[in-house]
Design an enzyme around this catalytic site. Structure first.
Site, PDB file in Angstrom:
ATOM      1  CG  HIS A 249      -2.015   0.957   1.197  1.00  0.00           C
ATOM      2  ND1 HIS A 249      -1.821   2.318   1.244  1.00  0.00           N
ATOM      3  CD2 HIS A 249      -3.353   0.772   1.101  1.00  0.00           C
ATOM      4  CE1 HIS A 249      -3.001   2.920   1.185  1.00  0.00           C
ATOM      5  NE2 HIS A 249      -3.948   2.003   1.095  1.00  0.00           N
ATOM      6  NE  ARG A 269      -3.285   7.849  -1.696  1.00  0.00           N
ATOM      7  CZ  ARG A 269      -3.353   6.629  -2.225  1.00  0.00           C
ATOM      8  NH1 ARG A 269      -3.298   6.475  -3.525  1.00  0.00           N
ATOM      9  NH2 ARG A 269      -3.444   5.566  -1.456  1.00  0.00           N
TER      10      ARG A 269
END
Ligand code: FAD
Length: 630
Positions: A249, A269
């Site tokens: 990740h 994000r």
């Protein structure tokens, strides 16, 4: 003679995360006497930690969304190495599984007009993640547990016992599966607190044990992710696929060192956060690969407009699939543009008001405040890649979740195929609901069909006891399990990590072979009563087996695709797309074989543009596609 507690069930589910609980509910609804076994406390599974949400094409936030778009996104994310049938079932059934959760009592966040709200996530064309703030996994587990309690109340009313048809064995670790006459006969393990042994005889077992992250030094995974289900399946004679594909990740915490690896949700994000290097540059625009160029914005202005007008603008490159973002961060840090702690800045503070951040990302706010003394409404976060998810797992039949050994099923992160070479965020929670249900349903059918139940012979049971007691027998004079674990994690981090090379992979196999011998000599002091050293000693052989699969498959696959990047073979190779690497055990050795991927049905193939297919398929496959279209 060691005392062993014995139980008989129709269906035994190993694992109490989302996949296990959903499977158990289905088996119980089919009338089967069902056991749920969990190494951790009941309610503490990785599913609880899931923050961002569950992907399902409900079309609530954008009515253009539907299962076909979700299927396309999933195949693209997996770089076309997914088992297409699993991706199809997943995309079609995920909305029903989410709606069904609401009938069990889940309460997802809402849109202004009262529908289930859906948020953006990397690789998903439309806002698709059903969520509850950034605590979606907690709500999912709470709801599934609530459903189990309600079923137990029904059972109490009918039989006078809450546990007559569904019983939870928490803090119970399974160390062996038994196969008799070529089919599953039972599972053996110990209670973590007392150290007492327990046998579950059953004709159908569902593995739902999650992932393997604890083989790596920097990981978002917690202590119970030691690849037990993967190793148990192989030792029982089943096969694993895609073990070279691990997801790093892109955004784990990098500071302070004690919490390095802990996840920072992708929702940061999705909700407007951007990545900057130490020079303040928003660098992701430099890392959009050709295969994704059409779908991603070329300028900051276009990317920023997308948040409010997604129909007329393309997505920000920060929302590329995770493998792309993780590699980009790795490259920036390597080029000397990293932060003081060796990461990159993730900035939402300068882009969204404090109230928005506190409402949308409450757990992230607390995580950074408490662990790093950073106020994310005022300062950027320092983040870097962390080992997060294993795409590889037990090879299963897509419709029934059945593994190669009759009576054995697998669902959730422990199974392989669905996500191909890279999983899209949010696709795990929906995967475990879709295939957890299927695994429970088919395990129940299997129990029905098994008319003759096999007993586990005493000699087999004694051997399992002997294996489990061996580290205690060697005592403190043996190899220290913590030292060996630390070395295993270092080998995997340094030599089988995010960027791989032939020489390092070969070296890793030598180091793993040494560790395998040392694991046989691991010893621990103390007794069987709550002894974490003993528990780790028993987990080590599982971690080693799955690490060996990963290293071998990573060496064999001479291309870069999704969660497997070879510095010496940096491109995707269409011939490799047709290949699954299959691991099995021969004695103690991992055997690796190549197996052809199933061919996608032509009506599914036609959901893609020919130009896009040309990026992934061989000339021969394209010719077949053209011939079918004529
Ligand atoms: P788990 O939920 O991990 O459950 C595994 C169970 O198996 C546990 O009960 C464990 O105790 C038990 N077990 C293991 N070994 C044994 C054994 N030997 N004997 C008995 N029991 C055993 N995915 C998304 O889709 N969306 C997200 O927003 C998201 N966020 C995430 C955030 C974090 C921090 C992490 C770590 C993961 C996230 N994921 C997310 C991934 C997702 O949470 C997991 O892939 C998923 O929950 C796995 O579910 P599972 O049911 O397969 O396994």
């Amino acid at each position: 003679m060691t005392n062993i507690e014995r139980h008989n069930y129709d269906v035994v589910v190993i694992g109490a995360g989302g996949a296990g609980l959903r499977a158990a509910i289905e088996a119980r609804l089919a009338g089967k006497k069902t056991a749920i076994i969990s190494k951790s406390l009941f309610g503490k599974a990785h599913t609880v930690m899931a923050e961002g949400g569950a992907a399902a094409a409900m079309g609530n936030a954008n009515s253009n969304d539907n299962w076909m778009v979700h299927f396309r996104d999933t195949m693209r994310g997996g770089k076309f190495l997914n088992n297409f049938r699993m991706a199809e079932l997943h995309a079609k059934e995920a909305p029903d599984r989410i709606w069904e959760l609401e009938t069990y009592g889940a309460l997802f966040d809402r849109t202004a007009d009262g529908r289930i709200s859906q948020r953006n996530f990397g690789g998903h064309e439309y806002p698709r993640l059903a969520h509850v703030g950034d605590r979606t996994g907690l709500e999912l587990i709470r709801t599934l547990q609530q459903k189990i309690v309600s079923l137990q109340q029904e059972d109490y009313a009918a039989t006078g016992s809450y546990e007559s048809r569904i019983r939870v064995f928490a803090e119970t670790t399974i160390t062996e599966l038994f196969v008799e006459g070529g089919r599953i006969a039972g599972a053996f393990g110990y209670y973590r607190e007392s150290g007492e042994f327990v046998l579950f005889e059953a004709p159908a077992i569902v593995l739902a044990t999650g992932g393997v992250g604890k083989s790596y030094k920097v990981t978002s995974n917690s202590w119970e992710y030691t690849g037990d289900g993967h190793a148990l399946a192989m030792r029982a004679g089943a096969t694993l696929i895609n073990m070279e594909f691990l997801q790093f990740h892109p955004t784990g915490m990098v500071w302070p060192p004690s919490v390095k690896g802990i996840l920072v949700t992708e929702s940061v994000r999705g909700d407007g956060g951007v990545l900057r290097n130490s020079e303040g540059k928003r660098f992701m625009f430099d890392y959009v690969p050709d295969v994704f160029r059409k779908q991603y914005a070329e300028t900051e202005e276009e990317a920023d407009r997308w948040y409010t007008d997604p129909d007329n603008n393309r997505r920000p490159p920060e929302l590329l699939p995770r493998d792309e973002v993780a590699r980009a961060i790795n490259s920036e840090v390597k080029a000397g543009r990293g932060t003081p702690a060796g990461g990159i800045y993730l900035d939402i503070a300068s882009r969204r008001p404090a109230e928005f951040i506190l409402k949308r990302l409450p757990s992230m706010y607390h995580q950074f405040k408490e662990l790093a003394d950073v106020d994310i409404t005022k300062q950027p976060m320092e983040i870097g890649p962390t080992c997060h998810y294993v795409m590889g797992g037990v090879e299963v039949d897509p419709d029934t979740a059945a593994a190669a050994v009759p009576g054995l099923f697998a669902a959730g992160e422990v199974s392989g195929g669905m996500h191909g070479s890279n999983r899209l965020g949010g696709n795990s929670l929906s995967d475990l609901l879709v295939f957890g249900k299927r695994a429970g349903e088919y395990a129940a059918r299997c129990a029905d069909e098994t008319t003759k139940r096999v007993k586990v012979p005493a000699a087999t049971l004694n051997a399992a006891v002997e294996n489990a007691l061996a580290p205690l027998g060697r005592g403190e004079g043996g190899e220290n399990p913590y030292t060996v674990h630390g070395e295993l994690q270092q080998v995997m981090n340094d030599l089988v990590g995010i960027i791989r090379r032939r020489s390092e992979l070969e070296e890793s196999l030598g180091r793993l072979a040494d560790l395998k011998e040392r694991i046989k000599k691991v010893g621990v002091g103390g007794g069987r009563r709550y002894n974490p050293g003993w528990h780790l000693a028993l987990d080590l052989r599982n971690m080693l087996a799955v690490s060996e699969c990963t290293a071998k498959a990573a060496l064999e696959r001479e291309e870069s695709r999704g969660g497997h990047t070879r510095e010496d073979f940096p491109q995707m190779d269409p011939d490799w797309r047709r290949v699954n690497l299959v691991c099995s055990l021969q004695g103690e050795d991992v055997r690796l074989e190549r197996k052809a991927l199933p061919t996608m049905r032509s009506e599914l193939m036609r959901l893609f543009d020919r130009a896009e297919l040309a990026k992934y398929l061989t000339d021969e496959e394209l010719a077949d596609f053209d011939a079918a279209a004529e």
